[in-house]
Scaffold this active site. Structure first.
Site, PDB file in Angstrom:
ATOM      1  N   ASN A  60      42.636  43.293  31.650  1.00  0.00           N
ATOM      2  CA  ASN A  60      43.741  43.556  32.570  1.00  0.00           C
ATOM      3  C   ASN A  60      45.018  42.795  32.263  1.00  0.00           C
ATOM      4  OD1 ASN A  60      42.180  41.286  33.377  1.00  0.00           O
ATOM      5  ND2 ASN A  60      43.040  41.358  35.422  1.00  0.00           N
TER       6      ASN A  60
ATOM      7  N   GLU B   9      36.475  32.155  35.240  1.00  0.00           N
ATOM      8  CA  GLU B   9      37.265  32.722  36.349  1.00  0.00           C
ATOM      9  C   GLU B   9      36.735  34.123  36.559  1.00  0.00           C
ATOM     10  OE1 GLU B   9      39.373  34.868  38.505  1.00  0.00           O
ATOM     11  OE2 GLU B   9      40.569  35.055  36.690  1.00  0.00           O
TER      12      GLU B   9
ATOM     13  N   CYS C 263      42.579  40.138  39.245  1.00  0.00           N
ATOM     14  CA  CYS C 263      41.600  39.370  40.010  1.00  0.00           C
ATOM     15  C   CYS C 263      42.233  38.807  41.279  1.00  0.00           C
ATOM     16  CB  CYS C 263      41.012  38.252  39.161  1.00  0.00           C
ATOM     17  SG  CYS C 263      42.236  37.180  38.400  1.00  0.00           S
TER      18      CYS C 263
END
Length: 487
Positions: A153, A250, A284
């Site tokens: 992303n 993460e 995210c």
């Protein structure tokens, strides 16, 4: 761009074709167009990359920090010079708008510049000793060969914020990017290689999950930094723990925006729209849950639904487009399936929710920007969709709103909209996330401050800023004492 770009691996300072299975990235707006293609890395390629990193380790660790930083600064200049072209390639390969793509490339350059100046910052600490004639020094050393695994992303910014600190703190890197966005990985690796990295200090291996698994389990890899799904992150952490290797991960987010009765409505509408639909919700830190208190709910949701329905969805290379496609057909189908489940569980669709059936939007991996209001909890409230979908619930007051914001196993980011300082301070105390925005969208991170989640959104030390050195270095406490004075 004309024709598909040839994919190559960077191993020991040399670009080479992969001998593994064919891998290709597609244009998600027009999936019949191949953006880049070539052979993937093999396990033998990965072994060569790790061996090259091991060979380069001592020399790179012994290079002064200012010299390591100078390479990053030169790479930043290369990235900046190519921002327009690479930003367009990013839009074509990943699907975010051209403006966002150019902005992401420039953010990667900013990150490289930030860490390029690390040599001008504090490098250690001195403590007083309880013994005469002695000082206690705390110094930092590189952790070793770092395996880096990055998601689709943010195909250049996230790699930059991992690779830049790894390199400036003296670690060689073996990097596996998401196989859906290999072109931007090649661009960043080439910039760093051209800027003067010694052979083997940065190695790029492009391939599917098996290459990532082999990297995580390689006996000569000393640390793993990962950004991606929660499930994969937990598997990586377990595998690394079995080898006694540190992990920085993460992972997921189910980020809430809380709009209280006293909020600046226009500001809140603008920021919730940006948080939910910029980058097609594939962040995210994207706003995927919205909590609105009753006094403002009807007005706010009516206006939000109108704005959502008016978003210009289309080819991200068109400057009039406000939202592009999701990354793959699999992602598209999964998101629409989750919307259908939400409806079956009693959710009311306020905007979007239906697939495009005609025209160019039906040919690409487009998902209509969607808002679903829930009467209670449901799958869409707790599961990360990673797309342009917002689940909405109403709250009686601020206390209930903050409780709903915390109603998640994730704790990456949140946004709270209020003009009441007392409520803002309560949010700081009670909303359990790694990143909290007051009166701004839930997405966004700056390179000089820590980034990472609470609860099950993250494992290990935070990323960016000085927090990054907690992962990419280890400390040595030195008790420094001289001998008897010479006469």
């Amino acid at each position: 761009m004309a024709g598909a770009v040839e994919l190559r691996q960077l191993i020991a300072g040399q670009w080479r074709s992969g001998d593994g299975d064919a891998v290709a990235s597609l244009n998600p707006s027009r999936p019949n167009i191949v953006v880049a293609e070539g052979g993937s890395a093999t396990i033998a390629d990965l072994d060569s990359a790790v061996a090259a990193a091991c060979e380069a380790r001592r020399g790179w660790a012994g290079t002064p920090t200012h010299q390591r930083g100078a390479v990053l600064l030169d790479a930043a200049a290369i990235v900046d010079r190519n921002a327009e072209d690479w930003g367009l390639e990013l839009a074509i390969e990943e699907g975010k708008t051209r403006a966002e793509g150019v902005g992401e490339v420039r953010r990667a350059a900013q990150i490289l510049r930030y860490y390029g100046h690390e040599g001008d910052r504090q490098a250690g600490e001195i403590f007083a000793s309880p013994r005469a004639g002695e000082q206690i020094l705390v110094t930092r050393k590189p952790v070793g060969v770092v395996g880096i695994i990055t998601p689709f992303n943010f195909p250049i910014a996230i790699p930059a914020w991992k690779i830049a600190p790894a390199l400036v703190y003296g670690n060689p890197v073996v990097w596996k990017p998401a196989s859906t966005v290999p072109l931007l990985a090649i661009r960043l690796a080439d910039a760093l290689n051209t800027a003067g990295l010694p052979a083997g200090v940065l190695n790029l291996v492009i391939g599917e999950a098996a290459i990532g698994d082999a990297l995580v389990n390689h006996a000569d890899v000393d640390a793993i930094s990962f950004t991606g799904s929660t499930g994969v992150g937990r598997r990586i952490a377990a595998a690394a723990a079995a080898r006694g290797v540190p992990v920085q991960a993460e992972m997921g987010g189910k980020n809430a925006a809380v709009v209280l009765d006293d909020a600046d409505v226009e500001l809140a509408l603008e920021q919730v729209m940006l948080g939910a639909f910029r980058s097609t919700g594939q962040k995210c830190t994207a706003t995927s849950r919205l909590i609105v208190t009753e006094g403002i709910a009807d007005r706010f949701l009516t206006e939000l639904a109108q704005r959502t329905g008016a978003l210009a969805v289309g080819d991200p290379t068109d400057d009039a487009t406000q939202m592009g496609p999701v990354i793959t057909g699999t992602a598209q189908r999964g998101i629409y399936g989750s919307i259908g489940t939400a409806i079956s569980q009693g959710g009311e669709v306020l905007a979007g929710g239906q697939p495009y059936t005609t025209g160019p939007l039906a040919d690409g991996f487009f998902v209509a920007p969607t808002i679903v209001e829930l009467a209670g909890s449901g799958d869409i409230w707790v599961e990360e969709l990673f797309g342009p979908v917002v689940a909405v619930r109403r709250a009686a007051d601020a206390d209930e709103a903050f409780a709903l914001a915390n109603d998640s196993e994730f704790g990456l980011s949140a946004a709270v909209f209020t003009q009441d300082l007392t409520r803002a301070l309560q949010a700081v105390d009670h909303v359990d996330v790694g990143v909290l925005h007051i009166n701004s969208e839930s997405a966004g991170a700056d390179p000089h401050v820590p980034f990472g989640g609470a609860k099950k959104s993250g494992l290990g030390p935070k990323e960016q800023g000085t927090a990054a050195r907690e992962f990419y270095t280890h400390t040595t406490t030195v008790y420094l004492r001289g001998g008897r004075p010479l006469n």
